[in-house]
Design an enzyme around this catalytic site. Structure first.
Site, PDB file in Angstrom:
ATOM      1  N   LEU A  48       9.623   2.965   1.775  1.00  0.00           N
ATOM      2  CA  LEU A  48       8.609   4.374   2.219  1.00  0.00           C
ATOM      3  C   LEU A  48       7.763   4.314   0.974  1.00  0.00           C
ATOM      4  O   LEU A  48       7.918   4.700  -0.233  1.00  0.00           O
ATOM      5  CB  LEU A  48       9.265   5.578   2.335  1.00  0.00           C
ATOM      6  CG  LEU A  48      10.350   5.635   3.291  1.00  0.00           C
ATOM      7  CD1 LEU A  48      10.771   7.202   3.361  1.00  0.00           C
ATOM      8  CD2 LEU A  48       9.323   5.757   4.802  1.00  0.00           C
ATOM      9  N   HIS A  49       6.204   4.094   1.274  1.00  0.00           N
ATOM     10  CA  HIS A  49       5.273   4.458   0.303  1.00  0.00           C
ATOM     11  C   HIS A  49       3.968   4.748   0.719  1.00  0.00           C
ATOM     12  O   HIS A  49       3.160   5.318  -0.177  1.00  0.00           O
ATOM     13  CB  HIS A  49       5.133   3.018  -0.855  1.00  0.00           C
ATOM     14  CG  HIS A  49       4.171   2.031   0.061  1.00  0.00           C
ATOM     15  ND1 HIS A  49       4.698   1.201   0.982  1.00  0.00           N
ATOM     16  CD2 HIS A  49       3.231   1.583  -0.162  1.00  0.00           C
ATOM     17  CE1 HIS A  49       3.852   0.520   1.460  1.00  0.00           C
ATOM     18  NE2 HIS A  49       2.735   0.782   0.655  1.00  0.00           N
ATOM     19  N   ARG A  50       3.632   4.904   1.898  1.00  0.00           N
ATOM     20  CA  ARG A  50       2.360   5.354   2.628  1.00  0.00           C
ATOM     21  C   ARG A  50       2.201   6.908   2.256  1.00  0.00           C
ATOM     22  O   ARG A  50       3.087   7.786   2.183  1.00  0.00           O
ATOM     23  CB  ARG A  50       2.629   5.463   3.907  1.00  0.00           C
ATOM     24  CG  ARG A  50       2.430   3.948   4.814  1.00  0.00           C
ATOM     25  CD  ARG A  50       1.534   3.402   5.153  1.00  0.00           C
ATOM     26  NE  ARG A  50       1.575   2.014   5.219  1.00  0.00           N
ATOM     27  CZ  ARG A  50       0.643   1.356   4.613  1.00  0.00           C
ATOM     28  NH1 ARG A  50      -0.195   1.514   3.837  1.00  0.00           N
ATOM     29  NH2 ARG A  50       1.085  -0.086   4.392  1.00  0.00           N
TER      30      ARG A  50
END
Ligand code: UD1
Length: 366
Positions: free
Chosen positions: A204-206
């Site tokens: 997850l990085h957005r």
């Protein structure tokens, strides 16, 4: 023919590797590599150059992190004198990161043709920084190479002349195909004490997921339940780790004992984990494609995807960020109730060869 090839962020490295290799078959093309420095940690940059045999950059702009405006502007200011010095016949950009749009703008304003690899993808969500980068880059590119048919259709709808658009397949899959044999003998998942096909892999990085506390809480609610059933491995992007260290969610995640928090992995380690996972949870673009190629079930925790083919014929389920929808998608994988997936056309490991062949033939005619 001289071409400046641009990389900046982690996914760019995976895409440029097969292109730098494919140029070697054309002695008439001088291919130089420019690294903007958008990503700079060893684990986000150097390790990819080593593993993927990417030549050392001919130019390093050393720009680093910043707000969107500051980073994009800094890349433009640093890149302009490089273009003036080298006077290339074209500038090739890949993907949709800030380095992609910054260098495209500089080249176009100096009347140098831009070649965009991975053109035409659209999430139709203009709150996503990458969507702006994609639209702007495509609008000013002279040769546009697409990974899937939706990309060709989007460009047609936007009025891009047909003779500039090429459906060639996927350079990220070229790299995967080439590197796959090296997975033999790796023991990445064993070293993390999980069993083949009995763990989930999570990325997850957005900003829309990890910078918004309401959204992140909903995602964590789902992951909390899933980890009671299936151990999860979570290699963390620096942005995510920073948020967890400074935000309210770090301690909550620490209490989920079946989620293993890891540093960013190298390319082969991550590919090994992806290849043996029961399911991958992600908000990445490229991972939707890699899981489709590997036929590993993927749950995409986003409201939209610019890569619709991965849902239409691949293993991807686009579920949004609501807790119950993430859990329902997970259940559908446990029950084995999904249709048999297939591979998108031309995802065969030879996209870069097609691209360089087309550049060699058609760039002189522009
Ligand atoms: C960028 C891309 C995104 C891509 C992602 C892959 C844009 C707009 N976004 O997002 O499309 O999916 O790369 O990783 O270009 N940082 C480090 N070390 C690094 C790089 C970054 O610690 O080597 C940290 C910094 O705090 C930085 C933050 O990560 O401010 C964000 O980096 P940035 O390059 O701005 O965007 P990404 O989130 O990585």
């Amino acid at each position: 023919m001289k071409i400046l090839n641009i990389v900046g962020a982690r996914p760019n490295f995976v895409k440029i590797a097969p292109l730098m290799e494919a140029y070697k078959a054309y002695p008439s093309i001088q291919a130089l590599l420019v690294h903007t420095g958008q990503h700079y940690d060893k684990k986000m940059s150097d390790s990819f150059f080593e593993t993927l045999d990417i030549p050392d950059p001919d130019v390093h702009l050393g720009v680093g992190s910043g707000s969107h405006a500051a980073q994009t502007a800094a890349i433009m200011v640093a890149f302009e004198p490089i273009v003036l010095q080298h006077k290339p016949d074209a500038v090739l950009v890949v993907g949709d990161v800030n380095s992609t749009v910054a260098c495209s703008l500089v080249a176009t304003k100096l009347h140098i043709p831009v070649i965009h690899v991975e053109a035409g993808l659209r999430s139709n969500d203009r709150t996503m920084p990458e969507e702006i980068n994609r639209i702007v880059t495509d609008a000013i590119s002279s040769m546009l190479f697409c990974t899937e048919v939706s990309g060709v259709e989007n460009l047609h709808r936007e009025g891009v002349p047909e003779d500039r658009v090429f459906l060639v397949g996927n350079v990220m899959i070229d790299t995967l195909v080439k590197q796959q044999p090296k997975l033999q003998g790796l023991r990445t998942f064993q070293e993390l004490s999980v069993s083949d096909g009995a763990y989930g892999l999570l990325t997850l990085h957005r900003p829309s997921n990890v910078d918004d506390p309401t959204v992140f809480a909903r995602i964590l609610d789902a992951l909390e339940q899933i980890q009671q059933d299936l151990p999860l491995l979570f290699p963390m992007h620096p942005r995510t780790r920073n948020n967890l260290q400074h935000g309210p969610f770090g301690q909550r995640l620490q209490r989920m004992t079946q989620i293993r928090l890891l540093d960013p992995l190298d390319y082969l380690g991550f590919l090994h984990l992806m290849s043996h996972a029961k399911v991958v949870f992600t908000d990445s673009g490229g991972i939707q494609e890699e899981t489709t190629f590997l036929k590993i079930p993927c749950i995409t925790i986003r409201e939209n995807t610019e890569r619709p083919i991965t849902c239409e014929i691949g293993t991807n389920q686009l579920v949004g960020t609501q807790t119950d929808r993430i859990l329902a998608a997970y259940q559908s994988i446990l029950q084995g109730s999904l249709p048999t997936p297939s591979l998108p056309p031309l995802w065969d490991g030879h996209a870069a060869e097609r691209i360089v062949d087309a550049i060699h033939r058609y760039l002189p005619l522009l």
